[in-house]
Design an enzyme around this catalytic site. Structure first.
Site, PDB file in Angstrom:
ATOM      1  CB  ALA A  84     -33.130   3.930   4.757  1.00  0.00           C
ATOM      2  CD  GLU A 117     -40.546  17.165   3.023  1.00  0.00           C
ATOM      3  OE1 GLU A 117     -40.622  16.081   2.640  1.00  0.00           O
ATOM      4  OE2 GLU A 117     -41.807  17.882   2.648  1.00  0.00           O
ATOM      5  CE1 TYR A 129     -31.717  12.306  -1.307  1.00  0.00           C
ATOM      6  CE2 TYR A 129     -31.686  13.788   0.363  1.00  0.00           C
ATOM      7  CZ  TYR A 129     -31.984  12.546  -0.079  1.00  0.00           C
ATOM      8  OH  TYR A 129     -32.641  11.558   0.762  1.00  0.00           O
TER       9      TYR A 129
HETATM   10  C1  LIG Z   1     -28.118   8.673   2.734  1.00  0.00           C
HETATM   11  C2  LIG Z   1     -28.025   7.313   2.434  1.00  0.00           C
HETATM   12  C3  LIG Z   1     -29.067   6.846   1.771  1.00  0.00           C
HETATM   13  C4  LIG Z   1     -26.681   7.204   1.258  1.00  0.00           C
HETATM   14  O1  LIG Z   1     -26.679   5.800   0.981  1.00  0.00           O
HETATM   15  P1  LIG Z   1     -25.213   5.246   0.438  1.00  0.00           P
HETATM   16  O2  LIG Z   1     -25.519   3.998  -0.254  1.00  0.00           O
HETATM   17  O3  LIG Z   1     -24.264   5.197   1.700  1.00  0.00           O
HETATM   18  O4  LIG Z   1     -24.666   6.334  -0.428  1.00  0.00           O
HETATM   19  P2  LIG Z   1     -23.632   6.181  -1.551  1.00  0.00           P
HETATM   20  O5  LIG Z   1     -22.415   5.312  -1.326  1.00  0.00           O
HETATM   21  O6  LIG Z   1     -24.276   5.803  -2.968  1.00  0.00           O
HETATM   22  O7  LIG Z   1     -22.814   7.559  -1.848  1.00  0.00           O
HETATM   23  C5  LIG Z   1     -23.740   8.657  -2.647  1.00  0.00           C
HETATM   24  C6  LIG Z   1     -23.328   9.935  -2.203  1.00  0.00           C
HETATM   25  O8  LIG Z   1     -23.657  10.250  -0.991  1.00  0.00           O
HETATM   26  C7  LIG Z   1     -22.819  11.076  -0.217  1.00  0.00           C
HETATM   27  N1  LIG Z   1     -22.438  10.371   0.785  1.00  0.00           N
HETATM   28  C8  LIG Z   1     -22.858   9.180   1.156  1.00  0.00           C
HETATM   29  N2  LIG Z   1     -22.251   8.823   2.407  1.00  0.00           N
HETATM   30  C9  LIG Z   1     -21.726   9.910   2.844  1.00  0.00           C
HETATM   31  C10 LIG Z   1     -21.007  10.169   4.231  1.00  0.00           C
HETATM   32  N3  LIG Z   1     -20.862   9.459   5.117  1.00  0.00           N
HETATM   33  N4  LIG Z   1     -20.572  11.708   4.176  1.00  0.00           N
HETATM   34  C11 LIG Z   1     -20.780  12.584   3.507  1.00  0.00           C
HETATM   35  N5  LIG Z   1     -21.347  12.234   2.163  1.00  0.00           N
HETATM   36  C12 LIG Z   1     -21.910  11.111   1.892  1.00  0.00           C
HETATM   37  C13 LIG Z   1     -21.609  11.416  -1.110  1.00  0.00           C
HETATM   38  O9  LIG Z   1     -21.770  12.477  -2.124  1.00  0.00           O
HETATM   39  C14 LIG Z   1     -21.713  10.173  -2.086  1.00  0.00           C
HETATM   40  O10 LIG Z   1     -21.156  10.341  -3.251  1.00  0.00           O
HETATM   41  P3  LIG Z   1     -19.503  10.183  -3.571  1.00  0.00           P
HETATM   42  O11 LIG Z   1     -18.964   8.933  -2.774  1.00  0.00           O
HETATM   43  O12 LIG Z   1     -19.365  10.015  -5.285  1.00  0.00           O
HETATM   44  O13 LIG Z   1     -18.915  11.398  -3.041  1.00  0.00           O
HETATM   45  C15 LIG Z   1     -27.531   6.470   3.550  1.00  0.00           C
HETATM   46  O14 LIG Z   1     -26.393   6.721   4.405  1.00  0.00           O
HETATM   47  C16 LIG Z   1     -28.687   6.201   4.652  1.00  0.00           C
HETATM   48  O15 LIG Z   1     -29.436   5.117   4.434  1.00  0.00           O
HETATM   49  N6  LIG Z   1     -28.820   6.965   5.590  1.00  0.00           N
HETATM   50  C17 LIG Z   1     -29.759   6.744   6.540  1.00  0.00           C
HETATM   51  C18 LIG Z   1     -31.290   7.229   6.029  1.00  0.00           C
HETATM   52  C19 LIG Z   1     -31.264   8.255   5.530  1.00  0.00           C
HETATM   53  O16 LIG Z   1     -30.552   9.367   5.964  1.00  0.00           O
HETATM   54  N7  LIG Z   1     -32.041   8.435   4.532  1.00  0.00           N
HETATM   55  C20 LIG Z   1     -32.355   9.678   3.470  1.00  0.00           C
HETATM   56  C21 LIG Z   1     -33.285  10.601   4.439  1.00  0.00           C
HETATM   57  S1  LIG Z   1     -33.813  12.005   3.813  1.00  0.00           S
END
Ligand SMILES: CC(C)(COP(=O)(O)OP(=O)(O)OC[C@H]1O[C@@H](n2cnc3c(N)ncnc32)[C@H](O)[C@@H]1OP(=O)(O)O)[C@@H](O)C(=O)NCCC(=O)NCCS
Length: 172
Positions: A84, A117, A129
């Site tokens: 996260a 998962e 992913y």
């Molecule tokens: C999933 C999570 C870890 C992504 O982290 P983040 O730092 O916001 O992601 P990044 O800015 O590095 O983005 C990487 C890629 O993720 C995808 N992504 C991130 N946020 C997105 C959004 N709001 N909608 C769609 N795609 C998204 C995109 O593919 C992005 O790549 P791009 O910007 O080049 O298109 C974050 O949203 C999070 O902590 N979510 C809650 C916890 C969670 O869901 N953990 C995973 C459990 S399996």
């Protein structure tokens, strides 16, 4: 082979082993991120185990944890169990950087295949992913007890199939 170039998303960002002193900030991120957050003992127990198979990493920005990841590596197989980014730091490349760093680390540890998962509704994580070549290989029905949501199993069959280039860590 697909080439993935990842640069540090912020100045002063560092990835390091999670420490007990990180737990208050990590727990805040955990609670802000998940509808069924792990309790603190799940992290604490993991930190206390021998580090042969279980890994907890944090990304720190100016010494403050802003993201974390937990994974297991047993022989050539890795399982990413928790991951996260703090809501205040999302959509800035932090998750991609920590994930890329972790895959490179898993490969150094001998991991070849990686699975995890993810909720079927969690599109941001699934997009991330997919960017690394993960594919859906199974559906686990009603995997999440809080709302009965299904999980996709995402799998990367061969870490060697991606050419990771990480600034500050050197290319893999
Ligand atoms: C999933 C999570 C870890 C992504 O982290 P983040 O730092 O916001 O992601 P990044 O800015 O590095 O983005 C990487 C890629 O993720 C995808 N992504 C991130 N946020 C997105 C959004 N709001 N909608 C769609 N795609 C998204 C995109 O593919 C992005 O790549 P791009 O910007 O080049 O298109 C974050 O949203 C999070 O902590 N979510 C809650 C916890 C969670 O869901 N953990 C995973 C459990 S399996």
């Amino acid at each position: 082979m697909s080439v993935i170039q990842v640069k540090p998303p912020l100045a002063d960002i560092q990835i390091d082993d999670m420490r007990e002193s990180d737990l208050p900030a990590v727990m805040e991120i955990e609670r802000q991120s998940f509808s069924s957050p792990w309790d603190e003992s799940s992290f604490r127990d993991g930190l206390e185990q021998d580090r042969q198979h279980v890994y907890f990493l944090v990304a720190r920005h100016r010494q403050t944890p802003i993201a974390f990841i937990n994974f297991w590596v047993v022989e050539d197989e890795a399982h990413i169990a928790n991951f996260a980014v703090s809501p205040a730091y999302r959509n800035r490349g932090v998750g991609k950087y920590l994930f890329a760093w972790s895959l490179a680390y898993i490969r150094k540890l001998g991991g070849v295949q990686v699975f995890l998962e993810v909720r079927v509704s969690n599109i941001p994580a699934q997009n991330l992913y997919r960017r690394f070549g993960f594919q859906i290989v199974a559906l686990r029905k009603k995997y999440y007890p809080d709302n009965g949501e299904d999980a996709y199993v995402f799998w990367l069959s061969d870490l060697a199939a991606i050419d990771l280039h990480l600034d500050e860590m050197g290319s893999e």
